[in-house]
Design an enzyme around this catalytic site. Structure first.
Site, PDB file in Angstrom:
ATOM      1  N   HIS A 100      21.808 -11.571  36.743  1.00 38.63           N
ATOM      2  CA  HIS A 100      23.278 -11.766  36.400  1.00 38.63           C
ATOM      3  C   HIS A 100      23.595 -10.897  34.928  1.00 38.63           C
ATOM      4  CE1 HIS A 100      25.290 -14.941  38.615  1.00 38.63           C
ATOM      5  NE2 HIS A 100      24.139 -14.633  39.510  1.00 38.63           N
ATOM      6  N   HIS A 260      16.524 -15.160  46.625  1.00 38.78           N
ATOM      7  CA  HIS A 260      16.842 -16.209  47.498  1.00 38.78           C
ATOM      8  C   HIS A 260      15.744 -17.070  48.279  1.00 38.78           C
ATOM      9  CE1 HIS A 260      21.511 -15.497  46.687  1.00 38.78           C
ATOM     10  NE2 HIS A 260      20.852 -15.559  45.794  1.00 38.78           N
ATOM     11  N   TRP A 276      17.267 -22.557  49.466  1.00 42.73           N
ATOM     12  CA  TRP A 276      17.136 -21.647  50.674  1.00 42.73           C
ATOM     13  C   TRP A 276      15.786 -22.048  51.431  1.00 42.73           C
ATOM     14  CZ3 TRP A 276      19.031 -20.184  46.268  1.00 42.73           C
ATOM     15  CH2 TRP A 276      20.318 -19.554  46.385  1.00 42.73           C
TER      16      TRP A 276
HETATM   17  C1  HEM Z   1      25.177 -10.973  47.088  1.00 41.40           C
HETATM   18  C2  HEM Z   1      24.158 -11.307  46.273  1.00 41.40           C
HETATM   19  C3  HEM Z   1      24.310 -12.654  45.672  1.00 41.40           C
HETATM   20  C4  HEM Z   1      25.032 -13.551  45.662  1.00 41.40           C
HETATM   21  C5  HEM Z   1      26.491 -13.705  46.324  1.00 41.40           C
HETATM   22  C6  HEM Z   1      24.198 -14.686  45.045  1.00 41.40           C
HETATM   23  C7  HEM Z   1      24.859 -16.000  44.820  1.00 41.40           C
HETATM   24  C8  HEM Z   1      23.986 -17.075  44.345  1.00 41.40           C
HETATM   25  C9  HEM Z   1      24.654 -18.189  44.255  1.00 41.40           C
HETATM   26  C10 HEM Z   1      26.196 -18.779  44.562  1.00 41.40           C
HETATM   27  C11 HEM Z   1      23.803 -19.171  43.788  1.00 41.40           C
HETATM   28  C12 HEM Z   1      23.755 -20.612  43.349  1.00 41.40           C
HETATM   29  C13 HEM Z   1      23.846 -20.880  42.011  1.00 41.40           C
HETATM   30  C14 HEM Z   1      23.842 -22.342  41.527  1.00 41.40           C
HETATM   31  O1  HEM Z   1      24.507 -23.186  42.156  1.00 41.40           O
HETATM   32  O2  HEM Z   1      23.046 -22.799  40.664  1.00 41.40           O
HETATM   33  C15 HEM Z   1      22.526 -18.329  43.515  1.00 41.40           C
HETATM   34  C16 HEM Z   1      21.295 -18.857  43.040  1.00 41.40           C
HETATM   35  C17 HEM Z   1      20.170 -18.043  42.620  1.00 41.40           C
HETATM   36  N1  HEM Z   1      20.323 -16.588  42.892  1.00 41.40           N
HETATM   37 FE1  HEM Z   1      21.630 -15.533  43.814  1.00 41.40          FE
HETATM   38  N2  HEM Z   1      23.167 -14.228  44.606  1.00 41.40           N
HETATM   39  C18 HEM Z   1      23.008 -13.031  44.905  1.00 41.40           C
HETATM   40  C19 HEM Z   1      21.799 -12.082  44.780  1.00 41.40           C
HETATM   41  C20 HEM Z   1      20.840 -12.578  43.844  1.00 41.40           C
HETATM   42  C21 HEM Z   1      19.721 -11.533  43.671  1.00 41.40           C
HETATM   43  C22 HEM Z   1      19.668 -10.146  43.862  1.00 41.40           C
HETATM   44  C23 HEM Z   1      18.873 -12.226  42.915  1.00 41.40           C
HETATM   45  C24 HEM Z   1      17.666 -11.924  42.307  1.00 41.40           C
HETATM   46  C25 HEM Z   1      16.717 -10.944  42.532  1.00 41.40           C
HETATM   47  C26 HEM Z   1      19.193 -13.710  42.929  1.00 41.40           C
HETATM   48  C27 HEM Z   1      18.513 -14.750  42.244  1.00 41.40           C
HETATM   49  C28 HEM Z   1      18.932 -16.060  42.692  1.00 41.40           C
HETATM   50  C29 HEM Z   1      18.141 -17.208  42.095  1.00 41.40           C
HETATM   51  C30 HEM Z   1      16.804 -17.154  41.812  1.00 41.40           C
HETATM   52  C31 HEM Z   1      19.025 -18.309  42.405  1.00 41.40           C
HETATM   53  C32 HEM Z   1      18.601 -19.989  42.228  1.00 41.40           C
HETATM   54  C33 HEM Z   1      18.812 -20.228  40.883  1.00 41.40           C
HETATM   55  C34 HEM Z   1      18.253 -21.839  40.374  1.00 41.40           C
HETATM   56  O3  HEM Z   1      17.849 -22.265  41.264  1.00 41.40           O
HETATM   57  O4  HEM Z   1      18.969 -22.313  39.326  1.00 41.40           O
HETATM   58  N3  HEM Z   1      20.560 -13.937  43.475  1.00 41.40           N
HETATM   59  N4  HEM Z   1      22.844 -16.901  43.906  1.00 41.40           N
END
Ligand code: HEM
Length: 380
Positions: A100, A260, A276
């Site tokens: 982010h 994810h 996921w």
């Molecule tokens: C279209 C692109 C993406 C969208 C719309 C997206 C959206 C989201 C959303 C809605 C969450 C849930 C947050 C929560 O409720 O805590 C999330 C979690 C997460 N995202 Fe993404 N994301 C995207 C791309 C990425 C990318 C490129 C990465 C890293 C390379 C990433 C890494 C993560 C990780 C590790 C989590 C889990 C966080 C946790 O467990 O606290 N995301 N993402």
């Protein structure tokens, strides 16, 4: 984005490490220069200004080597395995935090990205897409306090790289030298808010430069038409964001699959729910132990077993319940990687080429966290 070229990893003897160039060194803060000089035993008494420190670096050039960030890496790693947090790890939170910070980059204006640590400023801090990330800021505060020769921007970014490796993934090499913008510097670059926030309306209605997980079905799309047409707004916008970052479809698929496989969604953060990868959300798993994303997509999306559900917070997500307690979940943007024919080819490619997935993930994540950064120096 191709796999890492074999020549990059095929050297059998360790290459000689060149000292940082003067232009790389000039980009370091006075604090970082002090640390660099002290770590090499160069006396710095009397060097009050950055100019004096740079003179000392020039005079002692031959003695200077890259910084060894091993101590910082191990302090971050020591924080990650927290049993009381989610699935027993802060790793996923730190990976999302690094993404982010970096995902705000705009190649057209060369603004945003991890340099500047602009998430310290209100508009970006309170971007709804960044909800939940204050935990990461607080977690890393003592690491920055102890190793304050590094900027916040460097510590926050390094934490994402360390988290991938500490979660069983590959080592992501790190380069340092990001700066923390002062409020004045941030306003000069970004206007009154001091943040890369507010101008992302074309891809995220909230104004965030980060991608929205769901922009809703295309108005007027007839029911029963193919999903890539029904969900065109979300697919177009996510492609737009990754193009703005400078990533093609293959790199986009690689980065989203990388991120994810870790962690979970939280009802009180994004309104989405569940992990996921139910079996072990805290580790690099999906491509390591058989069941890859393609299998999930084929079992789910391909056979219609991933079912749409609207959460209590009103979010549309796709779920597959295999009787393991929690269901596997997919965001609309995750489903888009299957719905969109061009993305789907890359999902299939990575399922067949899992080593390439890992190699590309290192290259793409490093590129992501360096977008917009100038004069970085490789760690030792
Ligand atoms: C279209 C692109 C993406 C969208 C719309 C997206 C959206 C989201 C959303 C809605 C969450 C849930 C947050 C929560 O409720 O805590 C999330 C979690 C997460 N995202 Fe993404 N994301 C995207 C791309 C990425 C990318 C490129 C990465 C890293 C390379 C990433 C890494 C993560 C990780 C590790 C989590 C889990 C966080 C946790 O467990 O606290 N995301 N993402």
């Amino acid at each position: 984005m191709g796999a890492a070229s074999p020549s990059a990893s095929a050297h059998s003897s360790a290459p000689a490490i060149p000292p940082p160039s003067m232009s790389q060194v000039a980009a370091l803060s006075a604090k970082a220069l002090t640390q660099l000089l002290s770590s090499q035993g160069v006396p710095i008494a009397g060097a009050a200004e950055k100019r004096d420190l740079l003179d000392l670096v020039a005079a002692n050039g031959a003695r200077l080597a890259r910084l060894d960030l091993g101590a910082v890496r191990s302090d971050i790693e020591g924080l990650i395995g927290e049993r009381s947090w989610d699935d027993g790890s802060y790793g996923p939170l730190l990976i999302r935090f690094a993404w982010h910070n970096s995902g705000t980059y705009d190649r057209h204006t060369d603004t945003g990205g991890s340099n500047g640590s602009t998430m310290r400023f209100d508009a970006e801090k309170s971007d709804p897409e960044n909800k939940g990330l204050s935990h990461a800021v607080a977690l890393l505060e003592p690491v920055h306090a102890k190793h304050s020769f590094l900027s916040y921007a460097d510590v926050w970014t390094l934490a994402g790289c360390v988290a991938i490796e500490a979660s069983g993934g590959p080592r992501v090499p790190f380069s340092y030298g990001r700066v923390d913008f002062t409020p004045g510097e941030a306003r000069e670059v970004h206007g009154p808010s001091g943040c890369p926030f507010g101008d992302g309306k074309a891809t995220n209605p909230g104004g965030s430069r980060l991608p929205s997980a769901d922009l809703g079905p295309a108005p007027g799309a007839p029911g029963g038409c193919p999903m890539h047409r029904q969900e065109k707004p979300t697919i177009d916008a996510m492609r737009g964001v990754f193009d703005r970052l400078g990533f093609d479809d293959r790199a986009t698929v690689n980065l989203i699959l990388l991120g994810h496989q870790f962690g979970r969604c939280h009802a009180d953060v994004s309104g989405y729910e569940h992990p996921w990868y139910v079996f072990d959300p805290a580790h690099w798993n999906a491509y390591e132990h058989g069941l890859g994303y393609l299998s999930l997509y084929e079992m789910g999306a391909g056979t219609g077993r991933l079912k749409k559900r609207v959460t209590n917070q009103g979010k549309r997500q796709w779920e597959m319940n295999m009787g393991f307690g929690e269901p596997f979940m997919m965001l609309p943007t995750d489903m888009a990687l299957w719905w969109d024919e061009a993305y789907r080819e890359h999902v299939k490619y990575y399922d067949r080429h899992r080593r390439a997935f890992k190699e590309d993930a290192v290259v793409n994540f490093k590129r992501l966290v360096e977008l917009g950064c100038k004069g970085l120096v490789d760690e030792l």
